[in-house]
Design an enzyme around this catalytic site. Structure first.
Site, PDB file in Angstrom:
ATOM      1  N   HIS A  58       0.812  -1.229   0.000  1.00  0.00           N
ATOM      2  CA  HIS A  58       0.000   0.000   0.000  1.00  0.00           C
ATOM      3  C   HIS A  58       0.837   1.266   0.000  1.00  0.00           C
ATOM      4  CE1 HIS A  58      -3.246  -2.725   1.963  1.00  0.00           C
ATOM      5  NE2 HIS A  58      -3.322  -2.762   0.655  1.00  0.00           N
ATOM      6  N   CYS A  70       2.670  22.189  -4.050  1.00  0.00           N
ATOM      7  CA  CYS A  70       4.002  22.231  -4.653  1.00  0.00           C
ATOM      8  C   CYS A  70       4.252  23.627  -5.214  1.00  0.00           C
ATOM      9  CB  CYS A  70       4.064  21.179  -5.762  1.00  0.00           C
ATOM     10  SG  CYS A  70       5.589  21.176  -6.730  1.00  0.00           S
TER      11      CYS A  70
END
Length: 252
Positions: free
Chosen positions: A125, A157
């Site tokens: 995962h 970002c």
């Protein structure tokens, strides 16, 4: 907590089976990290008590409600940051170094196996400490997450894209590399050791059956009952942080 006589007997039996194995693999779930201070998300005190997974753990939520998702991620990453490997993680790392574990296939995203020294870890995962931008795909420094506050959510970002951890959200596929590597290891394994997972999450829960169908053995270490039924050749109902070091002591 102390191990009783029947648990000690099961540990010796498990060690004998493990000694005979040539290609052992280990499958771990949330239970192995509970002694490290990371509750199972589904258990009392887990993150799903505070956060609705449908609101914060789906790929749709990440795309449409990133600020809400990052409220959950702040809590999760803070928990991972404070956690340290426990004796169960350390025992598996030592067994790998001794040539008695081929690989650890884990459903956990906390990175504690690697922190303990395990090298061949297949993360079904993903890993919460790996962060990247959804727009430009640039990797970002996970240390910055520790310095962020709720006022910073969602994390953006420099390009304006939303930053996300490299984990599998509900609605996403298991990474192809993890699937391929785990399948390859399972195909050659003659022993699977299941630790801290009740077997409710697919496709990881199919691994023990695959090994058994090929004539392999299964050792299960879980505090409570699981969905694996009678698949296990030995089932030890006790804390993995006590059981795995005890098995390792018999093996080394």
């Amino acid at each position: 907590m102390h191990l009783n006589n029947s648990q000690h007997a099961a540990i010796i039996e498990a060690a004998e089976i493990w000694k005979e194995a040539e290609r052992p693999v280990v499958l771990t779930g949330a239970g192995i990290s509970v002694p490290s201070g990371i509750p199972d998300f589904r258990s009392p005190g887990g993150l799903w008590e505070k956060h609705d997974p449908a609101e914060v753990a789906t790929i749709l939520a990440l795309r449409t409600r990133p600020a809400r998702v990052w409220e959950f991620l702040f809590d999760a990453l803070d928990m991972f940051e404070k956690a340290s490997p426990n004796p169960a993680h350390v025992a598996l790392a030592e067994l790998e170094q001794a040539g008695m574990v081929d690989a650890v296939i884990t459903q956990n995203i906390d990175g504690l196996h690697q922190a303990a020294g395990s090298r061949n870890v297949i993360e079904f995962h993903g890993n919460g400490s790996r962060l990247y931008c959804m727009r430009c795909k640039r990797r970002l420094d996970p240390a910055k997450a520790a310095a962020m506050t709720m006022d910073d959510k969602p994390w953006e970002c420099e390009c304006g894209g939303i930053v996300r951890p490299d984990i599998v959200f509900f609605g996403e596929q298991i990474p192809k590399e993890a699937m391929a590597r785990s399948f390859a290891m399972t195909q050659q394994a003659d022993l699977v050791v299941v630790v801290g997972t009740s077997g409710e999450v697919a496709p990881a829960n199919t691994i023990p059956g695959q090994v058994k169908n090929r004539g392999g053995k299964m050792i299960e270490v879980n505090l409570g009952p699981s969905s694996f039924g009678s698949l296990a050749d030995v089932a030890i109902r006790a804390s993995c942080e006590m059981v795995l070091p005890a098995i390792a002591k018999h093996l080394m």
